[in-house]
Write an enzyme that holds these catalytic residues in place. Sequence first.
Site, PDB file in Angstrom:
ATOM      1  N   PHE A  49       0.831  -1.198   0.000  1.00  0.00           N
ATOM      2  CA  PHE A  49       0.000   0.000   0.000  1.00  0.00           C
ATOM      3  C   PHE A  49       0.871   1.255   0.000  1.00  0.00           C
ATOM      4  O   PHE A  49       1.895   1.296   0.677  1.00  0.00           O
ATOM      5  CB  PHE A  49      -0.897   0.020   1.242  1.00  0.00           C
ATOM      6  CG  PHE A  49      -1.897  -1.108   1.269  1.00  0.00           C
ATOM      7  CD1 PHE A  49      -3.106  -0.994   0.600  1.00  0.00           C
ATOM      8  CD2 PHE A  49      -1.614  -2.283   1.953  1.00  0.00           C
ATOM      9  CE1 PHE A  49      -4.024  -2.031   0.610  1.00  0.00           C
ATOM     10  CE2 PHE A  49      -2.530  -3.329   1.967  1.00  0.00           C
ATOM     11  CZ  PHE A  49      -3.743  -3.204   1.296  1.00  0.00           C
ATOM     12  N   GLU A  50       0.403   2.288  -0.696  1.00  0.00           N
ATOM     13  CA  GLU A  50       1.161   3.537  -0.772  1.00  0.00           C
ATOM     14  C   GLU A  50       1.353   4.186   0.593  1.00  0.00           C
ATOM     15  O   GLU A  50       2.234   5.010   0.784  1.00  0.00           O
ATOM     16  CB  GLU A  50       0.475   4.533  -1.701  1.00  0.00           C
ATOM     17  CG  GLU A  50      -0.871   5.003  -1.204  1.00  0.00           C
ATOM     18  CD  GLU A  50      -1.606   5.856  -2.240  1.00  0.00           C
ATOM     19  OE1 GLU A  50      -1.304   7.038  -2.334  1.00  0.00           O
ATOM     20  OE2 GLU A  50      -2.461   5.318  -2.948  1.00  0.00           O
ATOM     21  N   THR A  51       0.478   3.829   1.538  1.00  0.00           N
ATOM     22  CA  THR A  51       0.578   4.407   2.877  1.00  0.00           C
ATOM     23  C   THR A  51       1.811   3.903   3.635  1.00  0.00           C
ATOM     24  O   THR A  51       2.121   4.416   4.708  1.00  0.00           O
ATOM     25  CB  THR A  51      -0.664   4.041   3.688  1.00  0.00           C
ATOM     26  OG1 THR A  51      -0.946   2.644   3.491  1.00  0.00           O
ATOM     27  CG2 THR A  51      -1.864   4.861   3.230  1.00  0.00           C
ATOM     28  N   SER A  83       7.269   4.068   0.729  1.00  0.00           N
ATOM     29  CA  SER A  83       6.517   3.279  -0.249  1.00  0.00           C
ATOM     30  C   SER A  83       6.770   3.799  -1.663  1.00  0.00           C
ATOM     31  O   SER A  83       6.979   3.015  -2.591  1.00  0.00           O
ATOM     32  CB  SER A  83       5.027   3.277   0.079  1.00  0.00           C
ATOM     33  OG  SER A  83       4.456   4.514  -0.225  1.00  0.00           O
TER      34      SER A  83
ATOM     35  N   ASN B 107       0.800  12.259  -4.371  1.00  0.00           N
ATOM     36  CA  ASN B 107       1.129  11.941  -2.975  1.00  0.00           C
ATOM     37  C   ASN B 107       2.630  11.971  -2.711  1.00  0.00           C
ATOM     38  O   ASN B 107       3.084  12.447  -1.677  1.00  0.00           O
ATOM     39  CB  ASN B 107       0.586  10.555  -2.597  1.00  0.00           C
ATOM     40  CG  ASN B 107      -0.781  10.651  -1.960  1.00  0.00           C
ATOM     41  OD1 ASN B 107      -1.213  11.718  -1.552  1.00  0.00           O
ATOM     42  ND2 ASN B 107      -1.468   9.529  -1.865  1.00  0.00           N
TER      43      ASN B 107
END
Lengths: 253, 325
Positions: A49-51, A83, B107
Site C-alpha cells: 500500500f502507498e501508505t 513506499s 502523494n
Amino acid sequence: MYYTLKEMMTLIAAREIKNSDIVFCGTGISMLAAMAAKNINAPESVIFFETGAIDSLLEELPLAVADPRVMYRTSANSGLLDSFAAMQNPITGGHVIGILGAAQIDKFGNLNSTVTGDYHWPEIRFSGSGGGCDVASFVPRSIIFMQHEKRKFVNTLDYMTSPGYLDGPDGRKNAGLPEGGPVMVITNMGVMRFDDKSKLMYLSAFYPGISPKDILAHMQFSVDISRAKEAMPPTEKELRLLREKCDCQRLIL
Amino acid sequence: MNLKQDKTMDLKTAISTYVKHGCHLSIGGFTINRNPMAAVYEIIRQKIRNIHLYAHSNGQGVDELIGAGCISDLEIAYAGSGKFAPTCIRFRKAVEENLIRVEDYTNYQMTLRFLAGSMGIPFLPTRSSLGTDIVNKWGFSDKMRKSSDKLPDQKLIVMDNPFQGWLDTQKVVLVPAIRTDVTIIHVQRADIRGNCRIQGLTFADVEQAKSAEHLIVTCEEICDNDMLKTDSDQNQIPFIHVDAVVHVPKGAYPTACYHYYDYDPKYLKNYAQKAREDAAYLEYIDTFIHGCRDHADLISMIGDERMAMIAADPETGYAKNLDRR
C-alpha cells in the site's frame, strides 16, 4: 455457477498477478483483486500500500489504503516516503504491478482522475491523483479498472492525471519517464490490452453474452477487435475462495 | 524551536495561539486514519478563516475544514475518504462552485515537499508526473504566487538531469519545499515535553511535523518525561520540533487510531449523507461541532456503546467484525 460482473472483473485481475509480483493496491475492487490473487493463484505475491504497509495480513477487507486493517502483521509499517521510493527505485519498483481506476481513459491508456470540464472551473471534480500518477510513472506494469461508457473511453482526456503511453510508442521515453505502462483494462464488458508495437488499446476479451460490437458502441474511439476471444468465466473454486476468504462481509462484492 | 520542559496546554489555547486567520496549515493522518479531528473541530468552533491548507491524502479532516468554510486555498494530492466518500463531498462542491483555489500534486510529491521543508532545502526531485497535466496545468495564478511571500513563483519545474543520464534518468521534476506556519498531528503517545510515539503507519506525519514553524501534537495518552525515554527507538518525533502537547483521548475520532479505536462507519456514513445537501450539512455542523463544547462532549454524545463497538482488539489493532456495511 452464478457469478456477478464484479466477481468476474476481480478474478480477471487476480489471474494477471504472478507469484513474483508486488501488488500496489488502491481502494475498493483493486484491493479485492490483490486479496483474490493471494488466496487463489499467487500465494507468494506481496500486498503493498502507498501508505507504507508492506505484506499486510488482510484478515478483513480494508475500506481505505489507510485502514488500520492494512497495518496488521506487516513486514514493516513505514510511511509514504518509503513506499513511493520503493516504486521509484527500479530494484524493487521493477517488480510492482499497479492496480488503478479512473474517470476517463484514452486509447494510449492515459488516465484522468482529477476533473471533467475545465480544470479551473470543473463540471465534476474527482479525488485527484493520490499516488496514482506516481505509480503509473514508476512501475513497469499496471492494471486499470474502468466502467465501459462513452463518456469514460474518450478521444481526449479533460485532464491527464496519470501517464499511460502518453502519445504513443516513444511517448514515455521522450517525456523522460521510465519504461512501463498499462498492460490491461478490465471493464464491466470485457478486457482491453495494448499492442506491443503501436501501444494502442485493443480488445482482448469479451464477457459471455456481450459482443465486440456492443463494446465499441460504448467508446468514443474505435479499437482493433480482431484479436478478441470470449473471456473464461470464473471457476467454482475461484468464486468460493473469493466469496469466503476475501470479502465474506460483502463490502465490495 | 521550543525547549520548555512542559508544553502541555488545552486544545482551545493551542488552536487560538498557533492557528491564525490566513495561516498556512497542514494536518497529519491519511483518509480515515489518525486525522487530528479534535483539533479540526476546534478550528471550526473558533471560526478561523482563509486558511491555506497543505495535505497529501487527508480525507475527513480536509473535507470538514472545507465544509465549514475555513479554507481558501488548498494544495493537495487526493481528497477522498475511502469507501465512505471516494471523492470528498464538500471538497467537490467547493471546487465545482469555485469557492476554494486548488493546486494538484501527487502523494509522493507532497511528501517530498514536506521532506524538503523539514530539511531546509528549497526543492527535491522526482521522476513522477513527467508528461502529465500535473506538470502542465497550474491551479494558482501567477499573480497569486508572486504576491505571496509564502508561495514559490512556480508550481514545479521540469529539468534535464544535471548529472547527464546518471541512473538512466534524462529528466526530473523539482517540487518546491513546504514550510507551514503550523502543523497538527494526532499520535498515540506523547510526553509533556513533546516526544512522540506513533503506532502503525506514520504516513507523512513525521515530514509534516518537521516542516512546520510550529507543531501542535494531540495525543491519546500523555506520559511523564521518563517513560518515552525507554525504548526510544520506537519514538519518531523528538521534543525539539514540538510547541504544544494536548491530551485529547479519542482525538482522531471519527477516524481511526491504530491499537486504540477503529474508524466509526456509522458516523462517516451519516457525514457523507449530510454532506450531500447544504441544509442538512449546516444541521450536521450545528449538532456535532458547534453543539459540543469540546471533543469530550462529542464523544459522550456518541455514547459508550458506539465507542465500545469501535474499540481496538489488542491483537490486531482494529475492531474485529465491526459492521462496516
